[in-house]
Design an enzyme around this catalytic site. Structure first.
Site, mmCIF file in Angstrom:
data_model
loop_
_atom_site.group_PDB
_atom_site.id
_atom_site.type_symbol
_atom_site.label_atom_id
_atom_site.label_comp_id
_atom_site.label_asym_id
_atom_site.label_seq_id
_atom_site.Cartn_x
_atom_site.Cartn_y
_atom_site.Cartn_z
ATOM 1 N N HIS A 130 0.849 -1.191 0.000
ATOM 2 C CA HIS A 130 0.000 0.000 0.000
ATOM 3 C C HIS A 130 0.882 1.238 0.000
ATOM 4 O O HIS A 130 2.100 1.155 0.120
ATOM 5 C CB HIS A 130 -0.947 0.014 1.213
ATOM 6 C CG HIS A 130 -0.276 0.279 2.522
ATOM 7 N ND1 HIS A 130 -0.824 1.095 3.476
ATOM 8 C CD2 HIS A 130 0.893 -0.152 3.046
ATOM 9 C CE1 HIS A 130 -0.021 1.146 4.526
ATOM 10 N NE2 HIS A 130 1.026 0.397 4.298
ATOM 11 N N CYS A 149 6.422 6.524 4.002
ATOM 12 C CA CYS A 149 5.302 5.634 3.665
ATOM 13 C C CYS A 149 4.410 6.214 2.563
ATOM 14 O O CYS A 149 3.493 5.557 2.090
ATOM 15 C CB CYS A 149 4.474 5.329 4.909
ATOM 16 S SG CYS A 149 5.396 4.430 6.161
ATOM 17 N N HIS A 173 4.879 0.472 -0.507
ATOM 18 C CA HIS A 173 5.701 -0.446 0.271
ATOM 19 C C HIS A 173 4.793 -1.564 0.780
ATOM 20 O O HIS A 173 3.577 -1.507 0.611
ATOM 21 C CB HIS A 173 6.375 0.279 1.441
ATOM 22 C CG HIS A 173 5.410 0.868 2.425
ATOM 23 N ND1 HIS A 173 4.713 2.024 2.180
ATOM 24 C CD2 HIS A 173 5.011 0.428 3.632
ATOM 25 C CE1 HIS A 173 3.934 2.285 3.213
ATOM 26 N NE2 HIS A 173 4.082 1.328 4.118
ATOM 27 N N HIS A 215 3.866 -4.890 3.812
ATOM 28 C CA HIS A 215 3.946 -5.379 5.188
ATOM 29 C C HIS A 215 3.565 -6.851 5.221
ATOM 30 O O HIS A 215 2.776 -7.330 4.401
ATOM 31 C CB HIS A 215 2.977 -4.626 6.103
ATOM 32 C CG HIS A 215 3.276 -3.181 6.253
ATOM 33 N ND1 HIS A 215 4.301 -2.706 7.049
ATOM 34 C CD2 HIS A 215 2.704 -2.091 5.690
ATOM 35 C CE1 HIS A 215 4.324 -1.390 6.977
ATOM 36 N NE2 HIS A 215 3.371 -0.988 6.158
ATOM 37 N N ASP A 273 -4.656 -10.839 0.601
ATOM 38 C CA ASP A 273 -3.308 -11.408 0.688
ATOM 39 C C ASP A 273 -2.585 -11.271 -0.648
ATOM 40 O O ASP A 273 -3.141 -11.601 -1.704
ATOM 41 C CB ASP A 273 -3.377 -12.880 1.096
ATOM 42 C CG ASP A 273 -2.000 -13.464 1.423
ATOM 43 O OD1 ASP A 273 -1.095 -12.699 1.805
ATOM 44 O OD2 ASP A 273 -1.851 -14.697 1.295
ATOM 45 N N HIS A 274 -1.369 -10.763 -0.592
ATOM 46 C CA HIS A 274 -0.523 -10.521 -1.778
ATOM 47 C C HIS A 274 -1.213 -9.610 -2.798
ATOM 48 O O HIS A 274 -1.146 -9.826 -3.998
ATOM 49 C CB HIS A 274 -0.086 -11.845 -2.413
ATOM 50 C CG HIS A 274 0.968 -12.524 -1.598
ATOM 51 N ND1 HIS A 274 0.651 -13.347 -0.535
ATOM 52 C CD2 HIS A 274 2.311 -12.470 -1.667
ATOM 53 C CE1 HIS A 274 1.772 -13.790 0.003
ATOM 54 N NE2 HIS A 274 2.799 -13.271 -0.647
ATOM 55 N N GLU A 290 0.693 -4.399 11.978
ATOM 56 C CA GLU A 290 1.367 -4.023 10.745
ATOM 57 C C GLU A 290 2.863 -4.354 10.845
ATOM 58 O O GLU A 290 3.490 -4.742 9.870
ATOM 59 C CB GLU A 290 1.175 -2.529 10.504
ATOM 60 C CG GLU A 290 1.808 -2.000 9.254
ATOM 61 C CD GLU A 290 1.627 -0.504 9.117
ATOM 62 O OE1 GLU A 290 0.875 -0.094 8.221
ATOM 63 O OE2 GLU A 290 2.224 0.249 9.910
#
Length: 150
Positions: free
Chosen positions: A17, A36, A42, A44, A82-83, A127
């Site tokens: 994100h 950020c 980037h 997490h 996810d991903h 996070e």
């Protein structure tokens, strides 16, 4: 009167994100979100703890079957984020910054559509090892609930 207990399941997922608000200027976004806010974003490796609370069934000895909870989390959350790049792949973040707070609200809404009514008690979304959000559905409106599209 039946026993009441909390049951917890922890899952992991990865997502990218960019912290950026459409309601702030470029300079404000840079100042508030710092690195950020980088244009390339980037990622997490999040940790999600889902906590249910309810009566312990006298016949089964369970609040909920953990296999059901695992399936609900997978379908409502993991299969969706996810991903993924939250800002690109999840419409909910089209007009919201993809902060951990907003991601927790999104996850809460998704889970309320799957988990039997009244059982979802709280989620804890980490996070990083140092940063987490604890959320229990406060402040959501009907518009929020209906805007949770994937």
């Amino acid at each position: 009167m039946p026993l009441v207990a909390c049951v917890s399941r922890t899952e992991h997922f990865s997502a990218a994100h960019r912290l950026h608000s459409p309601y702030l200027s470029t300079e404000e976004n840079r100042r508030i979100f710092g690195k950020c806010n980088h244009a390339s974003g980037h990622g997490h490796n999040y940790v999600l703890e889902t906590i249910l609370r309810g009566p312990v069934d006298e016949r089964t000895g369970m609040v909920v079957n953990i296999n059901d909870l695992k399936r609900w989390i997978k379908a409502a959350v993991l299969d969706v984020i996810d991903h993924r790049n939250l800002d690109v792949d999840v419409a909910y973040f089209g007009q919201r910054p993809s902060t951990t707070e907003n991601l927790a609200a999104f996850i809460w809404i998704r889970l309320t559509q799957t988990v039997p009514h009244g059982l979802l008690h709280q989620i804890v979304l980490s996070e990083t090892l140092k940063n987490k959000v604890i959320y229990a559905g406060e402040g959501l409106t009907e518009a929020d609930l209906s805007s949770c599209v994937v």
